[in-house]
Scaffold this motif. Sequence first.
Motif, PDB file in Angstrom:
ATOM      1  N   ALA A  92      81.254 -36.037  -8.494  1.00  0.00           N
ATOM      2  CA  ALA A  92      81.848 -34.930  -8.682  1.00  0.00           C
ATOM      3  C   ALA A  92      81.823 -34.104  -7.387  1.00  0.00           C
ATOM      4  CB  ALA A  92      81.531 -34.034  -9.745  1.00  0.00           C
ATOM      5  N   VAL A  93      80.908 -34.124  -6.480  1.00  0.00           N
ATOM      6  CA  VAL A  93      80.612 -33.477  -5.242  1.00  0.00           C
ATOM      7  C   VAL A  93      81.553 -34.038  -4.188  1.00  0.00           C
ATOM      8  CG1 VAL A  93      78.996 -33.222  -3.116  1.00  0.00           C
ATOM      9  CG2 VAL A  93      78.264 -32.576  -5.425  1.00  0.00           C
ATOM     10  N   GLU A  94      81.521 -35.645  -4.136  1.00  0.00           N
ATOM     11  CA  GLU A  94      82.362 -36.253  -3.296  1.00  0.00           C
ATOM     12  C   GLU A  94      83.796 -36.321  -3.674  1.00  0.00           C
ATOM     13  OE1 GLU A  94      81.755 -40.401  -3.032  1.00  0.00           O
ATOM     14  OE2 GLU A  94      79.568 -40.034  -2.962  1.00  0.00           O
ATOM     15  N   CYS A  95      84.422 -35.858  -4.806  1.00  0.00           N
ATOM     16  CA  CYS A  95      85.747 -35.837  -5.176  1.00  0.00           C
ATOM     17  C   CYS A  95      86.001 -34.511  -6.030  1.00  0.00           C
ATOM     18  CB  CYS A  95      86.373 -36.926  -5.839  1.00  0.00           C
ATOM     19  SG  CYS A  95      86.016 -38.623  -4.831  1.00  0.00           S
ATOM     20  N   PRO A  96      85.882 -33.390  -5.520  1.00  0.00           N
ATOM     21  CA  PRO A  96      86.109 -32.288  -6.228  1.00  0.00           C
ATOM     22  C   PRO A  96      87.352 -32.132  -6.958  1.00  0.00           C
ATOM     23  CG  PRO A  96      86.016 -31.277  -3.859  1.00  0.00           C
ATOM     24  CD  PRO A  96      85.854 -32.839  -4.155  1.00  0.00           C
ATOM     25  N   GLY A  97      87.441 -31.614  -8.179  1.00  0.00           N
ATOM     26  CA  GLY A  97      88.640 -31.266  -8.800  1.00  0.00           C
ATOM     27  C   GLY A  97      89.383 -32.647  -9.493  1.00  0.00           C
ATOM     28  N   MET A  98      88.446 -33.589  -9.560  1.00  0.00           N
ATOM     29  CA  MET A  98      89.233 -34.799 -10.184  1.00  0.00           C
ATOM     30  C   MET A  98      89.062 -34.629 -11.964  1.00  0.00           C
ATOM     31  SD  MET A  98      86.584 -38.068  -9.660  1.00  0.00           S
ATOM     32  CE  MET A  98      85.180 -37.653  -8.867  1.00  0.00           C
ATOM     33  N   THR A  99      89.778 -35.134 -12.639  1.00  0.00           N
ATOM     34  CA  THR A  99      89.860 -34.996 -14.083  1.00  0.00           C
ATOM     35  C   THR A  99      88.514 -35.761 -14.586  1.00  0.00           C
ATOM     36  OG1 THR A  99      91.075 -37.059 -14.811  1.00  0.00           O
ATOM     37  CG2 THR A  99      92.457 -35.075 -14.131  1.00  0.00           C
ATOM     38  N   GLU A 130      76.719 -32.915 -20.913  1.00  0.00           N
ATOM     39  CA  GLU A 130      75.387 -32.372 -20.864  1.00  0.00           C
ATOM     40  C   GLU A 130      75.199 -31.723 -19.479  1.00  0.00           C
ATOM     41  OE1 GLU A 130      71.452 -31.913 -21.319  1.00  0.00           O
ATOM     42  OE2 GLU A 130      72.769 -32.355 -22.848  1.00  0.00           O
ATOM     43  N   LEU A 131      75.794 -32.362 -18.416  1.00  0.00           N
ATOM     44  CA  LEU A 131      75.832 -31.666 -17.072  1.00  0.00           C
ATOM     45  C   LEU A 131      76.539 -30.414 -17.247  1.00  0.00           C
ATOM     46  CD1 LEU A 131      76.481 -35.063 -14.891  1.00  0.00           C
ATOM     47  CD2 LEU A 131      74.451 -33.472 -15.052  1.00  0.00           C
ATOM     48  N   ARG A 132      77.642 -30.166 -17.880  1.00  0.00           N
ATOM     49  CA  ARG A 132      77.946 -28.899 -18.093  1.00  0.00           C
ATOM     50  C   ARG A 132      77.227 -28.050 -18.592  1.00  0.00           C
ATOM     51  NH1 ARG A 132      83.388 -31.803 -19.553  1.00  0.00           N
ATOM     52  NH2 ARG A 132      84.659 -31.332 -17.721  1.00  0.00           N
ATOM     53  N   ARG A 133      76.456 -28.178 -19.847  1.00  0.00           N
ATOM     54  CA  ARG A 133      75.459 -27.351 -20.562  1.00  0.00           C
ATOM     55  C   ARG A 133      74.290 -27.153 -19.554  1.00  0.00           C
ATOM     56  NH1 ARG A 133      76.768 -30.825 -24.725  1.00  0.00           N
ATOM     57  NH2 ARG A 133      74.966 -32.203 -24.417  1.00  0.00           N
ATOM     58  N   GLU A 134      74.001 -27.883 -18.637  1.00  0.00           N
ATOM     59  CA  GLU A 134      72.891 -27.574 -17.776  1.00  0.00           C
ATOM     60  C   GLU A 134      73.630 -26.639 -16.523  1.00  0.00           C
ATOM     61  OE1 GLU A 134      71.671 -31.616 -16.344  1.00  0.00           O
ATOM     62  OE2 GLU A 134      70.523 -31.728 -18.224  1.00  0.00           O
ATOM     63  N   GLY A 135      74.882 -26.445 -16.493  1.00  0.00           N
ATOM     64  CA  GLY A 135      75.293 -25.633 -15.336  1.00  0.00           C
ATOM     65  C   GLY A 135      75.635 -26.455 -14.052  1.00  0.00           C
ATOM     66  N   ARG A 136      75.445 -28.026 -14.185  1.00  0.00           N
ATOM     67  CA  ARG A 136      75.575 -28.827 -12.994  1.00  0.00           C
ATOM     68  C   ARG A 136      77.091 -29.071 -12.679  1.00  0.00           C
ATOM     69  NH1 ARG A 136      71.643 -33.396 -12.754  1.00  0.00           N
ATOM     70  NH2 ARG A 136      72.251 -33.057 -10.524  1.00  0.00           N
ATOM     71  N   LEU A 137      77.781 -29.136 -13.678  1.00  0.00           N
ATOM     72  CA  LEU A 137      79.438 -29.340 -13.547  1.00  0.00           C
ATOM     73  C   LEU A 137      80.021 -28.260 -14.211  1.00  0.00           C
ATOM     74  CD1 LEU A 137      79.818 -33.221 -14.348  1.00  0.00           C
ATOM     75  CD2 LEU A 137      79.642 -32.154 -12.476  1.00  0.00           C
ATOM     76  N   ASP A 138      81.327 -27.783 -13.874  1.00  0.00           N
ATOM     77  CA  ASP A 138      82.130 -26.798 -14.670  1.00  0.00           C
ATOM     78  C   ASP A 138      83.585 -27.405 -14.482  1.00  0.00           C
ATOM     79  OD1 ASP A 138      83.129 -26.236 -12.086  1.00  0.00           O
ATOM     80  OD2 ASP A 138      82.373 -24.224 -12.009  1.00  0.00           O
ATOM     81  N   GLY A 139      84.203 -26.592 -15.360  1.00  0.00           N
ATOM     82  CA  GLY A 139      85.833 -27.027 -15.447  1.00  0.00           C
ATOM     83  C   GLY A 139      85.946 -27.661 -16.989  1.00  0.00           C
ATOM     84  N   GLY A 140      87.253 -27.830 -16.966  1.00  0.00           N
ATOM     85  CA  GLY A 140      87.471 -28.414 -18.193  1.00  0.00           C
ATOM     86  C   GLY A 140      87.706 -30.022 -18.018  1.00  0.00           C
ATOM     87  N   PRO A 141      88.584 -30.685 -19.090  1.00  0.00           N
ATOM     88  CA  PRO A 141      88.687 -32.127 -18.649  1.00  0.00           C
ATOM     89  C   PRO A 141      89.834 -32.309 -17.578  1.00  0.00           C
ATOM     90  CG  PRO A 141      89.275 -31.189 -21.049  1.00  0.00           C
ATOM     91  CD  PRO A 141      88.739 -30.127 -20.112  1.00  0.00           C
ATOM     92  N   ASP A 142      90.649 -31.097 -17.431  1.00  0.00           N
ATOM     93  CA  ASP A 142      91.583 -31.497 -16.260  1.00  0.00           C
ATOM     94  C   ASP A 142      91.118 -31.442 -14.956  1.00  0.00           C
ATOM     95  OD1 ASP A 142      93.505 -32.009 -18.080  1.00  0.00           O
ATOM     96  OD2 ASP A 142      94.241 -30.064 -18.423  1.00  0.00           O
ATOM     97  N   ARG A 143      89.848 -30.785 -14.868  1.00  0.00           N
ATOM     98  CA  ARG A 143      89.503 -30.581 -13.227  1.00  0.00           C
ATOM     99  C   ARG A 143      87.930 -30.204 -13.691  1.00  0.00           C
ATOM    100  NH1 ARG A 143      91.506 -29.134  -8.443  1.00  0.00           N
ATOM    101  NH2 ARG A 143      90.319 -27.689  -7.275  1.00  0.00           N
ATOM    102  N   VAL A 144      87.267 -31.306 -12.874  1.00  0.00           N
ATOM    103  CA  VAL A 144      85.767 -31.012 -12.934  1.00  0.00           C
ATOM    104  C   VAL A 144      85.255 -30.948 -11.529  1.00  0.00           C
ATOM    105  CG1 VAL A 144      83.553 -32.634 -13.625  1.00  0.00           C
ATOM    106  CG2 VAL A 144      85.558 -32.908 -14.823  1.00  0.00           C
ATOM    107  N   ASN A 145      84.272 -29.986 -11.354  1.00  0.00           N
ATOM    108  CA  ASN A 145      83.584 -29.582 -10.099  1.00  0.00           C
ATOM    109  C   ASN A 145      82.317 -29.672 -10.166  1.00  0.00           C
ATOM    110  OD1 ASN A 145      85.743 -29.016  -8.461  1.00  0.00           O
ATOM    111  ND2 ASN A 145      86.388 -27.474 -10.049  1.00  0.00           N
ATOM    112  N   ALA A 146      81.484 -30.092  -9.175  1.00  0.00           N
ATOM    113  CA  ALA A 146      79.717 -30.089  -9.100  1.00  0.00           C
ATOM    114  C   ALA A 146      79.571 -28.628  -8.937  1.00  0.00           C
ATOM    115  CB  ALA A 146      79.347 -30.614  -8.175  1.00  0.00           C
ATOM    116  N   VAL A 147      78.686 -27.960  -9.126  1.00  0.00           N
ATOM    117  CA  VAL A 147      78.111 -26.782  -9.108  1.00  0.00           C
ATOM    118  C   VAL A 147      76.948 -26.905  -8.266  1.00  0.00           C
ATOM    119  CG1 VAL A 147      76.956 -24.738 -10.018  1.00  0.00           C
ATOM    120  CG2 VAL A 147      78.606 -25.953 -11.460  1.00  0.00           C
ATOM    121  N   ARG A 148      76.963 -26.222  -6.848  1.00  0.00           N
ATOM    122  CA  ARG A 148      75.939 -26.384  -5.814  1.00  0.00           C
ATOM    123  C   ARG A 148      74.845 -25.554  -5.929  1.00  0.00           C
ATOM    124  NH1 ARG A 148      77.816 -29.909  -1.286  1.00  0.00           N
ATOM    125  NH2 ARG A 148      79.744 -30.737  -2.114  1.00  0.00           N
TER     126      ARG A 148
END
Length: 148
Positions: A92-99, A130-148
């Motif tokens: 997700a860090v390498e390719c931000p915004g992918m589904t 799980e990564l979303r719950r931990e706050g490490r990823l955000d966004g929905g199914p159409d756009r996933v981003n890593a939270v730094r």
Amino acid sequence: MIETEGPVHEDLLVQRAREAWGVGRAGSRIRDNVREVALALVRSGRATTDGPFYDVRDRETLRARQPEEGTTPRKVVHIAPAERHLALYELAVECPGMTEDELIKQACEFFGWRRTGKDIRDRLAADVAELRREGRLDGGPDRVNAVR
């Protein structure tokens, strides 16, 4: 073995022992012996356990491991959740915004799986959740981003 392949699933410890001893099949005695040795390492403080996974105590750096050339990829259940999470996060860090589907496909390629069966898809989707719950990823199914 635990030092070089950890975190490693108990089934893989049994498989490696079977291969080292030249045994064609691992019965309950071999499984019990491998488990007892692994648990003795845990009791001595030289290893840790997290469910069916064993690792050395105080591993400095966890890394997501791709299969080596010419080896069979590990099954999804044989990859520790922490290792799967790390791979998903780094992708997700390498390719931000992918589904989410693209992220899961990228993880499948990373781990060497040619197919994305229900077992793999469900496990990786749960990891993304799980990564979303931990706050490490955000966004929905159409756009996933890593939270730094």
